[in-house]
Design an enzyme around this catalytic site. Structure first.
Site, mmCIF file in Angstrom:
data_model
loop_
_atom_site.group_PDB
_atom_site.id
_atom_site.type_symbol
_atom_site.label_atom_id
_atom_site.label_comp_id
_atom_site.label_asym_id
_atom_site.label_seq_id
_atom_site.Cartn_x
_atom_site.Cartn_y
_atom_site.Cartn_z
ATOM 1 N N LYS A 18 0.831 -1.200 0.000
ATOM 2 C CA LYS A 18 0.000 0.000 0.000
ATOM 3 C C LYS A 18 0.867 1.251 0.000
ATOM 4 O O LYS A 18 1.880 1.327 0.705
ATOM 5 C CB LYS A 18 -0.900 -0.041 1.238
ATOM 6 C CG LYS A 18 -1.974 1.018 1.311
ATOM 7 C CD LYS A 18 -2.809 0.794 2.573
ATOM 8 C CE LYS A 18 -3.973 1.765 2.692
ATOM 9 N NZ LYS A 18 -4.759 1.527 3.923
ATOM 10 N N SER A 50 -9.661 1.205 3.040
ATOM 11 C CA SER A 50 -8.880 2.115 2.227
ATOM 12 C C SER A 50 -7.790 1.417 1.417
ATOM 13 O O SER A 50 -7.219 2.000 0.501
ATOM 14 C CB SER A 50 -8.219 3.159 3.139
ATOM 15 O OG SER A 50 -7.280 2.538 4.042
ATOM 16 N N SER A 66 -9.620 -1.437 7.167
ATOM 17 C CA SER A 66 -9.156 -1.204 5.799
ATOM 18 C C SER A 66 -8.358 -2.337 5.172
ATOM 19 O O SER A 66 -7.954 -2.235 4.013
ATOM 20 C CB SER A 66 -8.311 0.077 5.754
ATOM 21 O OG SER A 66 -9.112 1.192 6.036
#
Length: 469
Positions: free
Chosen positions: A82, A155, A179
């Site tokens: 990420k 997310s 997330s």
């Protein structure tokens, strides 16, 4: 095996073939990069692809393995991370145009640990802006491999899309309010939020200090286990990481679950926010756990109904404090959802935050009391399956102030407990449903044991979305 078929192996199977020198890390990395080149324009999973770095790391892994210096299960395995994690010499945007050109000079510890384990970094994955909202992206919105018109979840949306579309072997996300598990459930994947303090957060952009946690998003439970082993452990740069010895999580797989006690949280299962077909699918999955030998009982956690509101307060106030300077000077540079969240957090009265913290402690005690009687608690990860991509909607009422009331991940974040989402079937429209399994702090071995037993007793993890062919 044809090189183009390598991405369809699990990370664990690819790892075994690399270790036996049946497959070269260079071949595997090239195969994934070819897929990224040909398919990621549809999925928007990556913000940055590190092709040259990846190929050099793959060649180094190949040389080391050929010389008999095999580092372990992640050696030579292509991974994605990420873009919330600092990466030396590689831009790190946090999903925001504010940091579109930010290039750190040091790796986050989780990236350094992956490299130390010999993993090959393919690139940095997309995410909602600064990882503090569920849907709002400042770059192109990642698409769900099961429905190209649906969200991948957030997310850690890019990590979910990349793993689900076979654009990496396994990936890392970050979980503050859900997330990791959110994209995992919507993309039909395994996602683990580890115990707070098991994995270093050094070099990770902050959301809520006491809830931020890094963990794997993978296609199988075993893949998640080897990924977690590569990143977990004490870090002198993060004084809040545990100093306890790190177990071999893969060794916990295969033990069966006969004799374990599993509690089904009534307030979550029976919530009006759970759609009927999701409740049916999760109920069937819980039935399988009973058939596999676990004792399954209903348990009531009345305060669990408040988890979303309490978490939402913390997720407004603490990011607003983290971003205070930019909010004052560059508010218009944020996207729609972040502007609303950060402004709300900036003006929220202190007594609201104080009340949320008191409620959090009461919720935590209720969860831990229940886990004193049960080895794990289970309920849906999300009350809905993946929703259609839409423009960020205006907030016109209290009902529209939250876009994620159906997300049931917050309970374990508030309690600082580990929790895993595993695919457990599909709704009436063919979209994945996730079963959430939570446990006591540092009980990841038990969660892996339960999840693996369920996975091996079903075939959901073998299903493949048509869009990835």
């Amino acid at each position: 095996m044809d090189k183009s078929d390598l991405p369809f192996l699990s990370a664990s199977e690819l790892s075994r073939r690399i270790a036996s020198r049946e497959v070269s890390p260079v071949e595997a990395t090239e195969a994934y990069l070819d897929r990224i080149d040909s398919l990621d324009f549809k999925f928007n999973a990556y913000l940055t692809v590190t092709r040259e770095m990846a190929m050099e790391a793959a060649r180094e892994a190949e040389r080391e393995i050929a010389a008999g210096r095999h580092r372990g299960p992640m050696h030579g395995v292509p991974v994605a991370v990420k873009d919330q994690f600092h990466s030396a010499g590689v831009r790190t945007t946090g999903g925001s145009r504010i940091l579109a050109d930010f290039v750190p000079d040091e790796d986050a510890t989780v990236i350094a640990n992956l490299k130390q384990a010999g993993a090959v970094l393919l690139g940095k994955t997309n995410l909602t802006e600064f990882a503090i909202t569920g849907f709002s992206h400042r770059f192109s919105t990642p698409r769900n491999p099961w429905d190209m018109n649906a969200y991948a979840g957030g997310s850690s949306s890019g990590s979910g899309a990349a793993t689900g579309a076979y654009l990496c072997a396994t990936s890392l996300g970050e979980d503050t309010g859900g997330s990791i598990r959110f994209p995992a459930t919507w993309c039909g994947l395994v996602g683990l939020r580890p115990t707070w303090g098991l994995v270093s957060r050094y070099g990770v952009m902050r959301g809520v200090w006491s809830m931020d946690t890094v963990g794997p998003i993978s296609r199988t439970v075993e893949d998640a286990a080897i990924t977690l082993n590569a990143i977990a452990g004490h870090d002198p740069k993060d004084g809040h990481t545990s100093t306890a010895p790190l177990p071999d999580y893969r060794a916990a797989l295969g033990g069966g679950i006969e004799g374990l006690r599993i509690g089904v949280v009534t307030e979550q299962m029976e919530s009006e926010l759970v759609e009927a077909d999701v409740r049916r699918v999760v109920g069937q999955a819980i039935g399988v756990l009973g058939e596999l030998g676990a004792t399954v009982e209903e348990v009531s956690l009345p305060l669990s109904a408040l988890a979303g509101a309490v978490s939402g307060t913390l997720l407004a106030v603490e990011p607003a404090n983290n971003h205070a300077g930019w909010v004052r000077e560059s508010l218009s540079d944020y996207g729609h959802d972040d502007r609303i969240l950060l402004l709300t957090g900036s003006v929220m009265p202190a007594n609201y935050y104080y009340k949320a913290q008191k409620l959090r402690e009461l919720i935590r005690r209720q969860v831990l009391d229940a886990l004193g009687n049960y080895d794990a608690l289970v309920f849906p990860t999300s009350g809905k399956t993946a929703q259609p991509v839409e423009d960020d909607p205006p907030v016109t009422s209290k009902a529209t102030s939250s876009r994620l009331p159906f997300l049931f991940t917050r309970l374990f974040n508030l309690a600082s407990c580990p929790a895993m989402s595993v695919p457990c079937g599909f709704d009436d429209n063919g979209m994945p449903v996730g079963l959430q399994i939570g446990g006591r702090p540092f009980s990841e071995e038990t969660l892996f044991r339960i999840a693996h037993a369920y996975e091996q007793g079903t075939d959901w993890h073998t299903r493949r979305p048509r869009a990835v062919e």
